[in-house]
Scaffold this active site. Structure first.
Site, short mmCIF file in Angstrom:
data_model
loop_
_atom_site.label_atom_id
_atom_site.label_comp_id
_atom_site.label_asym_id
_atom_site.label_seq_id
_atom_site.Cartn_x
_atom_site.Cartn_y
_atom_site.Cartn_z
N HIS A 265 -0.05 7.02 -0.20
CA HIS A 265 0.54 6.13 1.60
C HIS A 265 -0.06 7.24 2.50
O HIS A 265 1.21 8.12 3.18
CB HIS A 265 1.70 6.69 0.80
CG HIS A 265 2.83 5.06 1.36
ND1 HIS A 265 3.91 5.97 2.13
CD2 HIS A 265 2.66 4.29 0.77
CE1 HIS A 265 4.56 4.19 2.46
NE2 HIS A 265 3.66 3.84 1.49
N ARG B 148 -0.75 0.36 -11.72
CA ARG B 148 -0.51 1.94 -9.96
C ARG B 148 0.33 2.97 -10.81
O ARG B 148 1.40 2.73 -11.66
CB ARG B 148 -0.31 1.50 -9.14
CG ARG B 148 0.12 2.45 -7.83
CD ARG B 148 0.41 1.80 -6.71
NE ARG B 148 1.97 2.27 -6.20
CZ ARG B 148 3.27 2.33 -5.90
NH1 ARG B 148 1.78 1.10 -4.32
NH2 ARG B 148 3.86 2.54 -5.64
N TYR C 82 7.52 9.54 -2.92
CA TYR C 82 7.24 8.28 -2.89
C TYR C 82 6.88 7.24 -4.71
O TYR C 82 6.20 8.28 -5.38
CB TYR C 82 5.74 8.30 -2.11
CG TYR C 82 5.79 6.59 -2.09
CD1 TYR C 82 5.92 5.67 -0.95
CD2 TYR C 82 4.66 7.15 -2.83
CE1 TYR C 82 5.46 3.98 -1.53
CE2 TYR C 82 4.21 5.42 -2.71
CZ TYR C 82 4.07 4.75 -2.29
OH TYR C 82 3.87 2.70 -1.73
N ASP D 81 -1.78 5.35 -4.74
CA ASP D 81 -1.57 5.37 -3.28
C ASP D 81 -0.85 6.62 -3.06
O ASP D 81 -0.15 7.01 -2.90
CB ASP D 81 -0.64 4.34 -3.67
CG ASP D 81 0.18 4.21 -2.33
OD1 ASP D 81 -0.52 4.46 -1.29
OD2 ASP D 81 0.76 2.83 -1.29
N GLU E 63 -2.73 -1.99 5.04
CA GLU E 63 -1.78 -2.48 4.34
C GLU E 63 -0.80 -2.89 5.61
O GLU E 63 -0.03 -2.90 5.75
CB GLU E 63 -0.32 -1.99 3.19
CG GLU E 63 0.22 -0.65 3.91
CD GLU E 63 0.56 -0.04 1.83
OE1 GLU E 63 0.17 -0.12 1.09
OE2 GLU E 63 0.86 0.49 2.53
N GLU F 277 -5.45 4.84 -3.05
CA GLU F 277 -5.12 3.84 -1.97
C GLU F 277 -4.83 4.71 -0.67
O GLU F 277 -3.37 6.04 -0.78
CB GLU F 277 -4.24 3.24 -2.34
CG GLU F 277 -3.09 2.05 -1.40
CD GLU F 277 -2.35 1.69 -1.83
OE1 GLU F 277 -2.31 1.10 -3.20
OE2 GLU F 277 -1.65 1.18 -1.15
N ARG G 75 -6.82 -4.21 1.97
CA ARG G 75 -5.89 -4.62 1.45
C ARG G 75 -4.44 -5.13 2.27
O ARG G 75 -3.58 -4.24 2.70
CB ARG G 75 -4.63 -3.24 1.51
CG ARG G 75 -5.49 -2.47 0.19
CD ARG G 75 -4.70 -1.87 -1.00
NE ARG G 75 -3.68 -1.57 -1.23
CZ ARG G 75 -2.01 -2.18 -1.07
NH1 ARG G 75 -2.12 -3.10 -2.28
NH2 ARG G 75 -0.84 -1.76 -0.45
N GLU H 86 -1.97 -6.56 -5.52
CA GLU H 86 -0.90 -6.08 -5.99
C GLU H 86 0.34 -7.51 -6.41
O GLU H 86 0.72 -8.63 -5.59
CB GLU H 86 0.41 -5.13 -4.55
CG GLU H 86 0.98 -4.21 -5.04
CD GLU H 86 0.90 -3.67 -3.48
OE1 GLU H 86 0.88 -3.25 -2.68
OE2 GLU H 86 2.05 -2.89 -3.89
N TRP I 115 4.85 8.82 6.70
CA TRP I 115 5.44 8.77 5.03
C TRP I 115 4.88 8.11 3.97
O TRP I 115 4.26 7.17 4.91
CB TRP I 115 7.22 7.91 5.39
CG TRP I 115 8.10 7.88 4.63
CD1 TRP I 115 8.90 8.61 3.69
CD2 TRP I 115 7.61 6.16 2.89
NE1 TRP I 115 8.70 7.75 2.31
CE2 TRP I 115 8.15 6.28 2.20
CE3 TRP I 115 7.71 5.01 3.97
CZ2 TRP I 115 8.67 5.00 1.43
CZ3 TRP I 115 7.21 4.07 2.78
CH2 TRP I 115 7.95 4.40 2.22
#
Ligand code: GCO
Ligand code: MG
Length: 403
Positions: free
Chosen positions: A213, A147, A159, A211, A263, A237, A284, A340, A403
């Site tokens: 996020h 990643r 991030y 990602d 997630e 992601e 995920r 991951e 975030w």
């Protein structure tokens, strides 16, 4: 095989972890992870005050029954805290069953459907040079999937970037939430250049992931997916806030980039429409946030029906117990995709002695009975809980952003 005792240990070997220990009258011990990053004590109390007293006297072998007893019996279903608590119980009971039968958990789940588990690592950098060095470091360690995240010029902290080159990324490192700055337009300009740079530098020698996020609106995510298509990512992601499944219809209408989500989800109901409407490509889920092995298997089975693969969450804010549990599942499910993997922060290894192995980019849970994790409670006691929070994001005008 009745449950004699259930207790909760909150410790901080490198970062905070909530561990549930269940003991049977025959002296078999199982462990489960109940860590919910930044809200650890809420789950510890849910377990200590409301779940542990109810477990004593139950037959530890009846995993599905205990799962339903805790899920349906609470009446107040789902939610991060409840599902992390149920997950810890479920995983500890699978550990006990494996130990009682002297076999690794993956054998109880149908046995190995593959020899080893493809893992991806987290490369990051404050500049393209740092990112290149980080990627090269992962390639040198044998990783076949990476990643890539890099600092966005013009934004103080982005991030996914390790504090020093090569360091494991740990976002929850402040006693009160750090405030980070976000500007979507800068990110949308930068991300395709960063991914293009990685492909120019390294070619297509490894699987590349990125990602977002949860930070984009649906149409912004669609644009990013479109811009990244030439670089053939394994997945993009969490492109947009995951609680709105209809957002993914907009993304799908504009791009063929594979999407990975889940997630922050807690149950199969969060995934239902994303899976049945084929709006995502990878599930995920975190074993410890979706009610443990029992419920994770249901989500993965539903996904399999729709040609969707797995990509279990595996950051360092899930304890080594969760990584081990995920690996037992990964080894057995027909629709496994990728896992991951981040090395745990020291001194986690003093507290959690694990049997899983990593070699040439692949993981294996090992062949110890149960999960293959030995939890050292005395060592844990040397690392008391310290309050730590994830950051919050503000846009340049001061308003809160995801975030
Ligand atoms: C990932 C995640 C994590 C989360 C973390 C929050 O892809 O691994 O996005 O890095 O930020 O789990 O606690
Ligand atoms: Mg993520």
């Amino acid at each position: 095989m009745k449950i004699a005792d259930a207790r909760v240990v909150v410790s901080s070997p490198g970062r905070n972890f909530v561990t549930l220990v269940i003991e049977t009258v025959d002296g078999i011990t199982g462990v489960g992870d109940a860590t919910l990053n930044g809200r650890e004590l809420a789950v510890a109390s849910y377990l200590r005050d409301h779940v542990c007293p109810l477990l004593v006297g139950h037959d530890a072998r009846r995993i599905t029954d205990i799962w339903s007893y805790l899920y349906k019996g609470a009446y107040w279903r789902r939610g991060g805290v409840s599902m992390a608590a149920i997950a810890a119980v479920d995983v500890a009971l699978w550990d006990i069953k494996g130990k009682a039968m002297q076999t690794p958990v993956y054998q109880l789940l149908g046995g190995a459907a593959r020899d080893s588990i493809l893992a991806y690592g987290h490369a990051s950098g404050n500049s393209f040079d740092e990112l290149d060095a980080s990627i090269q470091g992962f390639l040198d360690k044998g990783y076949r999937a990476i990643r890539a995240q890099a600092a966005i010029p013009g934004i103080p902290h982005t991030y996914g970037i390790g504090t020093t080159p090569g360091a494991t990324y740990e976002p929850a490192n402040a006693a009160s939430p750090d405030e980070e700055v976000w500007e979507t337009s800068l990110y949308l300009e930068f991300a395709p250049k960063m991914i293009a740079h990685v492909r120019e530098q390294f070619g297509s020698t490894f699987q590349l992931l990125h990602d977002v996020h949860h930070r984009l609106s649906p149409i912004e995510a669609a644009r990013l997916g479109h811009d990244l298509e030439p670089y053939r990512l394994l997945w993009l992601e969490d492109p947009t806030a995951a609680e709105d499944p209809s957002a993914f219809r907009t993304i799908r209408a504009h791009t063929t980039i594979p999407i990975a989500v889940g997630e922050v989800f807690n149950s199969i109901w969060d995934f239902q429409h994303l899976i049945t409407e084929r709006l995502i490509d990878y599930v995920r889920a975190s074993v410890s946030h979706v009610g443990g092995i029992t419920h994770l298997l249901r989500i993965f089975s539903l996904a399999d029906l729709y040609g969707i693969r797995t990509g279990s969450h595996g950051p360092t804010d899930l304890s080594p117990i969760s990584l081990s549990a995920a690996l037992h599942v990964d080894l057995t499910v027909p629709n496994f995709g990728i896992q991951e993997y981040m090395p745990f922060l020291s001194p986690a290894e003093e507290v959690f002695h694990t049997s899983y192995t990593f070699a040439n980019g692949y993981l294996h849970p090992g062949d110890e009975p149960g999960l293959g994790v030995l939890f050292d409670e005395q060592a844990a006691a040397k690392h008391p809980y310290t309050p730590r929070y994830l950051p919050v994001n503000r846009r340049v005008d001061g308003s809160i952003h995801d975030w």
